[in-house]
Design a protein around this motif. Structure first.
Motif, PDB file in Angstrom:
ATOM      1  N   ARG A   1       1.021  -1.069   0.057  1.00  0.00           N
ATOM      2  CA  ARG A   1      -0.137  -0.005   0.001  1.00  0.00           C
ATOM      3  C   ARG A   1       0.854   1.327   0.003  1.00  0.00           C
ATOM      4  NH1 ARG A   1      -0.037   2.423   5.156  1.00  0.00           N
ATOM      5  NH2 ARG A   1       0.497   1.227   6.712  1.00  0.00           N
ATOM      6  N   LEU A   2       0.148   2.486   0.063  1.00  0.00           N
ATOM      7  CA  LEU A   2       1.108   3.591   0.235  1.00  0.00           C
ATOM      8  C   LEU A   2       1.501   3.907   1.599  1.00  0.00           C
ATOM      9  CD1 LEU A   2       1.991   6.357  -1.005  1.00  0.00           C
ATOM     10  CD2 LEU A   2      -0.304   7.230  -0.710  1.00  0.00           C
TER      11      LEU A   2
ATOM     12  N   THR B   1       3.405 -19.805   4.866  1.00  0.00           N
ATOM     13  CA  THR B   1       3.322 -18.295   4.263  1.00  0.00           C
ATOM     14  C   THR B   1       4.545 -17.835   4.761  1.00  0.00           C
ATOM     15  OG1 THR B   1       0.953 -18.024   4.903  1.00  0.00           O
ATOM     16  CG2 THR B   1       2.162 -16.059   4.720  1.00  0.00           C
ATOM     17  N   VAL B   2       5.083 -16.576   3.876  1.00  0.00           N
ATOM     18  CA  VAL B   2       6.432 -16.147   4.135  1.00  0.00           C
ATOM     19  C   VAL B   2       5.881 -14.573   4.374  1.00  0.00           C
ATOM     20  CG1 VAL B   2       6.896 -15.888   1.587  1.00  0.00           C
ATOM     21  CG2 VAL B   2       8.845 -15.751   3.521  1.00  0.00           C
ATOM     22  N   TYR B   3       6.889 -13.997   5.152  1.00  0.00           N
ATOM     23  CA  TYR B   3       6.597 -12.552   5.546  1.00  0.00           C
ATOM     24  C   TYR B   3       7.748 -11.617   5.187  1.00  0.00           C
ATOM     25  CZ  TYR B   3       2.884 -14.812   8.253  1.00  0.00           C
ATOM     26  OH  TYR B   3       1.988 -15.622   8.490  1.00  0.00           O
ATOM     27  N   LEU B   4       7.320 -10.399   4.953  1.00  0.00           N
ATOM     28  CA  LEU B   4       8.507  -9.525   4.806  1.00  0.00           C
ATOM     29  C   LEU B   4       8.339  -8.349   5.604  1.00  0.00           C
ATOM     30  CD1 LEU B   4      11.364  -8.965   3.682  1.00  0.00           C
ATOM     31  CD2 LEU B   4      10.092  -7.650   1.828  1.00  0.00           C
ATOM     32  N   GLN B   5       8.889  -8.094   6.855  1.00  0.00           N
ATOM     33  CA  GLN B   5       8.585  -6.982   7.605  1.00  0.00           C
ATOM     34  C   GLN B   5       9.484  -5.791   7.191  1.00  0.00           C
ATOM     35  OE1 GLN B   5       6.387  -6.286  10.276  1.00  0.00           O
ATOM     36  NE2 GLN B   5       7.037  -4.345  10.212  1.00  0.00           N
ATOM     37  N   MET B   6       8.986  -4.653   6.805  1.00  0.00           N
ATOM     38  CA  MET B   6       9.807  -3.439   6.412  1.00  0.00           C
ATOM     39  C   MET B   6       9.757  -2.447   7.303  1.00  0.00           C
ATOM     40  SD  MET B   6       8.904  -4.048   2.359  1.00  0.00           S
ATOM     41  CE  MET B   6       7.090  -3.463   2.443  1.00  0.00           C
ATOM     42  N   ASN B   7      10.561  -1.969   7.897  1.00  0.00           N
ATOM     43  CA  ASN B   7      10.779  -0.881   8.855  1.00  0.00           C
ATOM     44  C   ASN B   7      11.621   0.184   7.943  1.00  0.00           C
ATOM     45  OD1 ASN B   7       9.270  -2.342  10.644  1.00  0.00           O
ATOM     46  ND2 ASN B   7      11.037  -3.156  11.474  1.00  0.00           N
ATOM     47  N   SER B   8      11.630   1.328   8.668  1.00  0.00           N
ATOM     48  CA  SER B   8      12.256   2.698   8.109  1.00  0.00           C
ATOM     49  C   SER B   8      12.055   2.745   6.675  1.00  0.00           C
ATOM     50  CB  SER B   8      13.451   2.671   8.800  1.00  0.00           C
ATOM     51  OG  SER B   8      13.548   2.541  10.251  1.00  0.00           O
ATOM     52  N   LEU B   9      10.856   2.806   6.289  1.00  0.00           N
ATOM     53  CA  LEU B   9      10.901   2.669   4.772  1.00  0.00           C
ATOM     54  C   LEU B   9      11.313   4.028   4.127  1.00  0.00           C
ATOM     55  CD1 LEU B   9       7.502   0.771   4.373  1.00  0.00           C
ATOM     56  CD2 LEU B   9       9.598   0.275   3.390  1.00  0.00           C
TER      57      LEU B   9
ATOM     58  N   THR C   1       2.719  -7.397  -5.142  1.00  0.00           N
ATOM     59  CA  THR C   1       2.101  -6.428  -4.565  1.00  0.00           C
ATOM     60  C   THR C   1       2.741  -5.026  -4.504  1.00  0.00           C
ATOM     61  OG1 THR C   1       1.135  -5.910  -2.464  1.00  0.00           O
ATOM     62  CG2 THR C   1       2.939  -7.069  -2.316  1.00  0.00           C
ATOM     63  N   LEU C   2       2.164  -4.149  -4.746  1.00  0.00           N
ATOM     64  CA  LEU C   2       2.658  -2.582  -4.805  1.00  0.00           C
ATOM     65  C   LEU C   2       2.846  -1.915  -3.671  1.00  0.00           C
ATOM     66  CD1 LEU C   2       3.813  -0.375  -6.938  1.00  0.00           C
ATOM     67  CD2 LEU C   2       1.508   0.473  -6.953  1.00  0.00           C
ATOM     68  N   VAL C   3       4.255  -1.443  -3.332  1.00  0.00           N
ATOM     69  CA  VAL C   3       4.614  -0.684  -2.313  1.00  0.00           C
ATOM     70  C   VAL C   3       4.942   0.651  -2.800  1.00  0.00           C
ATOM     71  CG1 VAL C   3       6.202  -0.512  -0.280  1.00  0.00           C
ATOM     72  CG2 VAL C   3       5.135  -2.581  -0.841  1.00  0.00           C
ATOM     73  N   THR C   4       4.144   1.600  -2.165  1.00  0.00           N
ATOM     74  CA  THR C   4       4.610   3.001  -2.579  1.00  0.00           C
ATOM     75  C   THR C   4       4.954   3.804  -1.282  1.00  0.00           C
ATOM     76  OG1 THR C   4       3.081   2.909  -4.582  1.00  0.00           O
ATOM     77  CG2 THR C   4       3.766   5.266  -3.687  1.00  0.00           C
ATOM     78  N   VAL C   5       6.280   4.488  -1.255  1.00  0.00           N
ATOM     79  CA  VAL C   5       6.798   5.206  -0.317  1.00  0.00           C
ATOM     80  C   VAL C   5       6.803   6.590  -0.539  1.00  0.00           C
ATOM     81  CG1 VAL C   5       8.449   5.476   1.564  1.00  0.00           C
ATOM     82  CG2 VAL C   5       7.944   3.177   0.531  1.00  0.00           C
TER      83      VAL C   5
ATOM     84  N   GLY D   1       9.723   6.420   6.497  1.00  0.00           N
ATOM     85  CA  GLY D   1       9.709   6.338   7.858  1.00  0.00           C
ATOM     86  C   GLY D   1       8.806   5.270   8.602  1.00  0.00           C
ATOM     87  N   GLY D   2       7.720   4.868   7.674  1.00  0.00           N
ATOM     88  CA  GLY D   2       6.589   4.080   8.193  1.00  0.00           C
ATOM     89  C   GLY D   2       7.090   2.506   8.049  1.00  0.00           C
ATOM     90  N   SER D   3       6.350   1.489   8.233  1.00  0.00           N
ATOM     91  CA  SER D   3       6.496   0.228   8.227  1.00  0.00           C
ATOM     92  C   SER D   3       5.387  -0.518   7.626  1.00  0.00           C
ATOM     93  CB  SER D   3       6.453  -0.417   9.562  1.00  0.00           C
ATOM     94  OG  SER D   3       7.693   0.119  10.422  1.00  0.00           O
TER      95      SER D   3
END
Length: 121
Positions: A10-11, A78-86, A115-119, A15-17
């Motif tokens: 998502r958008l 299921t596999v995950y990707l935790q993304m911090n400090s984007l 899946t689209l990630v927009t920072v 700095g978000g996660s």
């Protein structure tokens, strides 16, 4: 039929996660290493992170080390990707894949659609 279905993109502000998920079906999940890759507009697909079949070994590209964490739940396939400090440069379509990984070498047999990630800055 093997299916890898990503979700969670998502958008988000810089700095978000976010936590991405990839649900696998149609394959012996516990037998496969899993990886996350990303492709920004106009660029090639790049490796982001990978995890061994047991979860005991993980690998990351340098630009995400310390910020992203890959994990897996073999009971949930299921596999995950935790993304911090984007950062804005993390903006991309993120895909998961199933295959093998050995250090910096890998080979992926199956791919999700992404899946689209927009920072935003």
């Amino acid at each position: 039929q093997v299916q890898l279905v990503e979700s969670g993109g998502r958008l988000v502000q810089a700095g978000g996660s976010l936590r991405l998920s990839c649900a696998a079906s149609g394959l012996p999940f516990r037998s496969y290493a899993m990886g996350w890759f990303r492709q920004a507009p106009g660029t090639e697909r790049d490796f982001v992170a990978a995890i061994s079949w047991s979860g005991g070994s993980t690998y990351y590209t340098d630009s995400v080390k310390g910020r992203f964490t890959i994990s897996r739940d073999n009971a949930k396939n299921t596999v995950y990707l935790q993304m911090n400090s984007l950062k804005p440069e993390d903006t991309a379509v993120y895909c998961c894949a199933a295959g093998w990984v050995a250090g910096k070498d890998y080979g992926m047999d199956y791919w999700g659609k992404g899946t689209l990630v927009t920072v935003s800055s």
